[in-house]
Design a protein around this motif. Structure first.
Motif, PDB file in Angstrom:
ATOM      1  N   GLN A  71      12.753   7.634   0.374  1.00  0.00           N
ATOM      2  CA  GLN A  71      13.745   8.572   0.498  1.00  0.00           C
ATOM      3  C   GLN A  71      13.610   9.698  -0.097  1.00  0.00           C
ATOM      4  O   GLN A  71      14.078  10.869   0.346  1.00  0.00           O
ATOM      5  N   LYS A  72      12.906   9.637  -1.239  1.00  0.00           N
ATOM      6  CA  LYS A  72      12.730  10.990  -2.019  1.00  0.00           C
ATOM      7  C   LYS A  72      11.394  11.551  -1.673  1.00  0.00           C
ATOM      8  O   LYS A  72      11.427  12.970  -1.456  1.00  0.00           O
ATOM      9  N   ILE A  73      10.347  11.007  -1.548  1.00  0.00           N
ATOM     10  CA  ILE A  73       8.876  11.352  -1.085  1.00  0.00           C
ATOM     11  C   ILE A  73       8.595  11.248   0.130  1.00  0.00           C
ATOM     12  O   ILE A  73       7.524  11.920   0.773  1.00  0.00           O
ATOM     13  N   GLY A  74       9.403  10.597   0.956  1.00  0.00           N
ATOM     14  CA  GLY A  74       8.976  10.619   2.745  1.00  0.00           C
ATOM     15  C   GLY A  74       8.128   9.411   2.929  1.00  0.00           C
ATOM     16  O   GLY A  74       7.693   8.494   1.954  1.00  0.00           O
ATOM     17  N   ARG A  75       8.281   8.915   4.144  1.00  0.00           N
ATOM     18  CA  ARG A  75       7.683   7.537   4.593  1.00  0.00           C
ATOM     19  C   ARG A  75       6.008   7.734   4.569  1.00  0.00           C
ATOM     20  O   ARG A  75       5.340   6.868   4.055  1.00  0.00           O
ATOM     21  N   ARG A  76       5.629   8.639   4.863  1.00  0.00           N
ATOM     22  CA  ARG A  76       4.256   8.891   4.939  1.00  0.00           C
ATOM     23  C   ARG A  76       3.608   8.678   3.400  1.00  0.00           C
ATOM     24  O   ARG A  76       2.530   7.772   3.237  1.00  0.00           O
ATOM     25  N   ARG A  77       4.047   9.369   2.534  1.00  0.00           N
ATOM     26  CA  ARG A  77       3.655   9.344   1.152  1.00  0.00           C
ATOM     27  C   ARG A  77       4.012   7.747   0.750  1.00  0.00           C
ATOM     28  O   ARG A  77       2.950   7.396  -0.065  1.00  0.00           O
ATOM     29  N   GLY A  78       4.878   7.384   0.772  1.00  0.00           N
ATOM     30  CA  GLY A  78       5.326   6.067   0.339  1.00  0.00           C
ATOM     31  C   GLY A  78       4.232   4.950   1.094  1.00  0.00           C
ATOM     32  O   GLY A  78       3.852   4.012   0.393  1.00  0.00           O
ATOM     33  N   PHE A  79       4.023   5.177   2.545  1.00  0.00           N
ATOM     34  CA  PHE A  79       3.072   3.962   3.118  1.00  0.00           C
ATOM     35  C   PHE A  79       1.621   4.302   2.524  1.00  0.00           C
ATOM     36  O   PHE A  79       1.035   3.245   2.369  1.00  0.00           O
ATOM     37  N   VAL A  80       1.195   5.348   2.196  1.00  0.00           N
ATOM     38  CA  VAL A  80      -0.070   5.532   1.728  1.00  0.00           C
ATOM     39  C   VAL A  80      -0.089   5.037   0.359  1.00  0.00           C
ATOM     40  O   VAL A  80      -0.906   4.375   0.001  1.00  0.00           O
ATOM     41  N   LEU A  81       0.947   5.270  -0.513  1.00  0.00           N
ATOM     42  CA  LEU A  81       0.954   4.707  -1.836  1.00  0.00           C
ATOM     43  C   LEU A  81       1.066   3.305  -1.749  1.00  0.00           C
ATOM     44  O   LEU A  81       0.137   2.431  -2.562  1.00  0.00           O
ATOM     45  N   GLY A  82       1.642   2.628  -0.932  1.00  0.00           N
ATOM     46  CA  GLY A  82       1.645   1.103  -0.700  1.00  0.00           C
ATOM     47  C   GLY A  82       0.187   0.701  -0.503  1.00  0.00           C
ATOM     48  O   GLY A  82      -0.209  -0.402  -0.861  1.00  0.00           O
ATOM     49  N   ALA A  83      -0.475   1.246   0.656  1.00  0.00           N
ATOM     50  CA  ALA A  83      -1.730   0.816   1.228  1.00  0.00           C
ATOM     51  C   ALA A  83      -2.807   0.930  -0.105  1.00  0.00           C
ATOM     52  O   ALA A  83      -3.626  -0.037  -0.295  1.00  0.00           O
ATOM     53  N   PHE A  84      -2.603   2.034  -0.849  1.00  0.00           N
ATOM     54  CA  PHE A  84      -3.498   2.160  -2.088  1.00  0.00           C
ATOM     55  C   PHE A  84      -3.086   1.217  -3.195  1.00  0.00           C
ATOM     56  O   PHE A  84      -4.152   0.790  -3.755  1.00  0.00           O
ATOM     57  N   THR A  85      -2.039   0.510  -3.159  1.00  0.00           N
ATOM     58  CA  THR A  85      -1.616  -0.398  -3.958  1.00  0.00           C
ATOM     59  C   THR A  85      -2.300  -1.802  -3.547  1.00  0.00           C
ATOM     60  O   THR A  85      -2.870  -2.475  -4.491  1.00  0.00           O
ATOM     61  N   CYS A  86      -2.181  -1.980  -2.246  1.00  0.00           N
ATOM     62  CA  CYS A  86      -3.263  -3.124  -1.875  1.00  0.00           C
ATOM     63  C   CYS A  86      -4.695  -2.845  -2.166  1.00  0.00           C
ATOM     64  O   CYS A  86      -5.313  -3.847  -2.363  1.00  0.00           O
ATOM     65  N   ALA A  87      -5.283  -1.531  -2.063  1.00  0.00           N
ATOM     66  CA  ALA A  87      -6.618  -1.681  -2.271  1.00  0.00           C
ATOM     67  C   ALA A  87      -6.827  -1.822  -3.781  1.00  0.00           C
ATOM     68  O   ALA A  87      -7.950  -2.449  -4.097  1.00  0.00           O
ATOM     69  N   ILE A  88      -6.022  -1.328  -4.700  1.00  0.00           N
ATOM     70  CA  ILE A  88      -6.233  -1.599  -6.037  1.00  0.00           C
ATOM     71  C   ILE A  88      -5.904  -3.299  -6.344  1.00  0.00           C
ATOM     72  O   ILE A  88      -6.753  -3.658  -7.181  1.00  0.00           O
ATOM     73  N   GLY A  89      -4.849  -3.893  -5.645  1.00  0.00           N
ATOM     74  CA  GLY A  89      -4.718  -5.266  -5.958  1.00  0.00           C
ATOM     75  C   GLY A  89      -5.871  -6.102  -5.318  1.00  0.00           C
ATOM     76  O   GLY A  89      -6.360  -6.943  -6.137  1.00  0.00           O
ATOM     77  N   GLY A  90      -6.698  -5.503  -4.280  1.00  0.00           N
ATOM     78  CA  GLY A  90      -7.759  -6.220  -3.774  1.00  0.00           C
ATOM     79  C   GLY A  90      -9.073  -6.265  -4.647  1.00  0.00           C
ATOM     80  O   GLY A  90      -9.780  -7.206  -5.174  1.00  0.00           O
ATOM     81  N   SER A  91      -9.056  -4.967  -5.242  1.00  0.00           N
ATOM     82  CA  SER A  91     -10.341  -4.719  -6.411  1.00  0.00           C
ATOM     83  C   SER A  91     -10.063  -5.453  -7.571  1.00  0.00           C
ATOM     84  O   SER A  91     -11.077  -5.836  -8.288  1.00  0.00           O
ATOM     85  N   LEU A 117     -10.883  -3.275   1.094  1.00  0.00           N
ATOM     86  CA  LEU A 117     -11.231  -2.362   2.284  1.00  0.00           C
ATOM     87  C   LEU A 117     -10.032  -2.215   3.357  1.00  0.00           C
ATOM     88  O   LEU A 117      -9.927  -1.163   3.778  1.00  0.00           O
ATOM     89  N   LEU A 118      -9.132  -3.218   3.742  1.00  0.00           N
ATOM     90  CA  LEU A 118      -8.476  -2.839   4.411  1.00  0.00           C
ATOM     91  C   LEU A 118      -7.366  -2.063   3.930  1.00  0.00           C
ATOM     92  O   LEU A 118      -6.795  -1.481   4.625  1.00  0.00           O
ATOM     93  N   GLY A 119      -7.114  -2.210   2.652  1.00  0.00           N
ATOM     94  CA  GLY A 119      -6.090  -1.188   1.970  1.00  0.00           C
ATOM     95  C   GLY A 119      -6.456   0.108   2.318  1.00  0.00           C
ATOM     96  O   GLY A 119      -5.751   1.221   2.449  1.00  0.00           O
ATOM     97  N   ILE A 120      -7.740   0.558   1.864  1.00  0.00           N
ATOM     98  CA  ILE A 120      -8.513   1.925   1.876  1.00  0.00           C
ATOM     99  C   ILE A 120      -8.246   2.499   3.243  1.00  0.00           C
ATOM    100  O   ILE A 120      -7.919   3.326   3.565  1.00  0.00           O
ATOM    101  N   ALA A 121      -8.433   1.454   4.260  1.00  0.00           N
ATOM    102  CA  ALA A 121      -8.381   1.752   5.822  1.00  0.00           C
ATOM    103  C   ALA A 121      -7.009   2.151   6.283  1.00  0.00           C
ATOM    104  O   ALA A 121      -6.970   3.234   6.953  1.00  0.00           O
ATOM    105  N   SER A 122      -6.152   1.411   5.551  1.00  0.00           N
ATOM    106  CA  SER A 122      -4.702   1.686   6.038  1.00  0.00           C
ATOM    107  C   SER A 122      -4.333   2.869   5.376  1.00  0.00           C
ATOM    108  O   SER A 122      -3.710   3.850   5.895  1.00  0.00           O
ATOM    109  N   ALA A 123      -4.609   3.382   4.098  1.00  0.00           N
ATOM    110  CA  ALA A 123      -4.164   4.558   3.286  1.00  0.00           C
ATOM    111  C   ALA A 123      -4.873   5.779   4.103  1.00  0.00           C
ATOM    112  O   ALA A 123      -4.120   6.657   4.598  1.00  0.00           O
ATOM    113  N   ALA A 124      -6.118   5.771   4.484  1.00  0.00           N
ATOM    114  CA  ALA A 124      -6.536   6.783   5.489  1.00  0.00           C
ATOM    115  C   ALA A 124      -6.215   7.034   6.632  1.00  0.00           C
ATOM    116  O   ALA A 124      -5.589   8.195   7.040  1.00  0.00           O
ATOM    117  N   LEU A 125      -5.800   5.784   7.179  1.00  0.00           N
ATOM    118  CA  LEU A 125      -5.142   6.031   8.726  1.00  0.00           C
ATOM    119  C   LEU A 125      -3.791   6.656   8.574  1.00  0.00           C
ATOM    120  O   LEU A 125      -3.453   7.692   9.508  1.00  0.00           O
TER     121      LEU A 125
END
Length: 387
Positions: A78-98, A184-192
Motif C-alpha cells: 500500500q505504501k510502495i506499490g505492488r510492483r516494488r513489493g512483488f520485486v522485493l518478494g521475488a528477491f527474497t525468494c532468490a536470497i532464500g534459495g541461495s 534462479l526462479l526468484g531472480i527471473a521473477s524479480a526481473a520479469l
C-alpha cells in the motif's frame, strides 16, 4: 480534454492486458519454485537435522513465515506499490534459495531454516498476484483475469517437481542444485516483474475519482463470513501441512525414489488448482446451494467407434453385444467400453467398423440363432429405445 481522457483509458486497458500476462508467467515461476521446496524440504531437513524430530521444521517455516508476512506484505505494498513489493518478494525468494544452497553445502540445519523461511515470505507476496490482476479491470472481466493468472501455475505444477528431481544431483552435494533452481526462479521473477509489470489504479477507485478509505480489520472480522473463511483456511492449512510435510519422507522411507515423491507432489499441486466454468441455466435447474458432479474431458477430439448404449449386455463381470454375422447368425461378442457420449457408448475393442449390432429385442435372441433383421440408422435406434 475528452480526447486525452480516452487516450488514458486506452493506455490503461493495454497496461492491464500486459499486467495479466506478466502475472500469469510470474505465477508459473512462483509455483515452480514452491514446488521444489514442497518436494525436497522434508528430505533435506531430515538429512541436515541434528535431531530427526526437527526434520519437518524447515517445511513448517515456509507456511508460518508466509502466514506472518501476509499482513505486512499487504501493508507494505500500500505504501510502495505492488510492483516494488512483488520485486522485493521475488528477491527474497532468490536470497532464500541461495541461503539454502549454502546451508546444504555447509550441512547447517539452522541456516537452512532461515532459507526456507525466506521462501515463505516470497509466498506471502506471490499470493497477491491474482488480486493484482483485477486492478483496472471492469467487474465483468475480473474473474477472467484471476483465472488467467492462476492458469500460469498449471504447467509449473507439473514442471516444478520434475525440475526438483532433475536438479537434485546437479552438484556432488545432494539437493544443493535444487535450491539453486529456487534462487534462479526468484531472480527471473524479480526481473520479469520489474521490467514488465506496471502499477495500476483499481477500476473502482477510478470510477469514484478518489481513493475509498479501507475498512478496519476489526470491522471485517466482526462479520460471520470472515470468521468462517478464517476457520476454513486454518483447518485446511493445518491438514495440508500435516500431509505434505510427511509425504516425501514417507515415500522415501517406503523404498520409493525421489522421482516418485516428485510425482506425488505434482498431483497435489494439480489438485489444488481452482477452475471456473460458465454455462447457460435457462431452465433454472441449478440454484444456489446445490451440489453437482462435473466431468471434464481431458483429451483432444479423436475418432471412435460408438454404438447405442442399450445394445450392450452384462454377463457377470463382462460386457457384450450381439452381432449379426455371416448368414445372419447371432454372434456373442465381448467388448471393452469407453465413456458414454449422450446415448452412445464408445467401444475401445471387440468390434470393427461396419459390423451389424442388435439394438432391439436382444432378450429374444440367442447366439447361434438365425435372424431376419432390419438395418436402421443409429439415430432411429436411439429414438426407438427411448420409447
Amino acid at each position: 480534454m475528452q480526447h486525452d481522457g480516452q487516450k488514458a483509458r486506452e493506455r490503461q486497458k493495454t497496461s492491464s492486458r500486459s499486467n495479466v500476462a506478466v502475472l500469469a508467467i510470474a505465477q508459473g515461476l512462483f509455483t515452480a519454485a514452491i514446488a521444489i521446496d514442497l518436494t525436497l524440504t522434508g528430505l533435506t531437513g531430515y538429512q541436515l537435522a541434528p535431531d530427526k524430530s526437527l526434520a519437518t521444521l524447515p517445511f513448517a517455516l515456509i507456511t508460518v513465515a508466509g502466514a506472518i508476512a501476509t499482513y505486512f506484505a499487504s501493508t507494505l505494498m500500500q505504501k510502495i506499490g505492488r510492483r516494488r513489493g512483488f520485486v522485493l518478494g521475488a528477491f527474497t525468494c532468490a536470497i532464500g534459495g541461495s541461503i539454502s544452497v549454502w546451508a546444504v553445502f555447509l550441512n547447517s540445519f539452522w541456516l537452512f531454516c532461515i532459507g526456507t523461511a525466506a521462501v515463505g515470505i516470497f509466498q506471502a507476496f506471490a499470493q497477491y498476484y491474482r488480486l493484482a490482476a483485477t486492478d483496472s479491470e471492469p467487474d465483468d472481466r475480473k474473474a477472467r483475469a484471476i483465472s488467467l493468472v492462476l492458469a500460469g501455475g498449471v504447467i509449473a505444477a507439473i514442471l516444478g517437481p520434475l525440475l526438483a528431481s532433475w536438479s537434485t544431483h546437479l552438484f556432488d552435494t545432494l539437493f544443493a542444485g535444487s535450491y539453486l533452481m529456487v534462487c534462479l526462479l526468484g531472480i527471473a521473477s524479480a526481473a520479469l516483474l520489474w521490467l514488465g509489470y506496471e502499477d495500476a489504479l483499481p477500476e473502482s477507485l477510478e470510477l469514484h475519482g478518489h481513493e475509498q478509505p479501507p475498512r478496519k480489520l476489526l470491522t471485517i472480522f466482526r462479520q460471520p463470513v470472515s470468521l468462517a473463511a478464517l476457520a476454513n483456511n486454518v483447518i485446511g492449512g493445518v491438514v495440508m501441512m500435516f500431509i505434505m510435510t510427511a509425504t516425501p519422507l514417507a515415500a522415501v522411507a517406503s523404498n520409493h525414489s525421489i522421482n516418485d515423491g516428485a510425482s506425488i507432489i505434482q498431483w497435489h499441486l494439480v489438485g489444488t488448482i481452482r477452475m471456473r466454468a460458465r454455462f447457460d441455466n435457462t431452465d433454472g435447474a441449478m440454484v444456489p446451494g446445490l451440489y453437482a458432479r462435473v466431468k471434464v474431458g481431458g483429451s483432444e477430439p479423436y475418432a471412435a467407434l460408438l454404438i447405442d448404449d442399450a445394445a450392450i449386455g452384462t454377463d457377470q463381470d463382462k460386457r457384450f453385444v450381439l452381432v449379426v454375422g455371416k448368414d445372419d447368425h447371432i454372434v456373442y461378442r465381448p467388448v471393452a467400453l469407453g465413456n458414454l457420449q449422450g446415448n452412445d457408448r464408445i467401444i475401445t475393442s471387440g468390434l470393427e467398423e461396419g459390423e451389424r449390432v442388435v439394438v432391439g429385442g436382444i432378450q429374444r435372441v440367442r447366439p447361434g440363432e438365425q435372424v431376419l433383421g432390419k438395418i436402421i440408422p443409429q439415430s432411429d435406434a436411439q429414438a426407438r429405445n427411448a420409447h
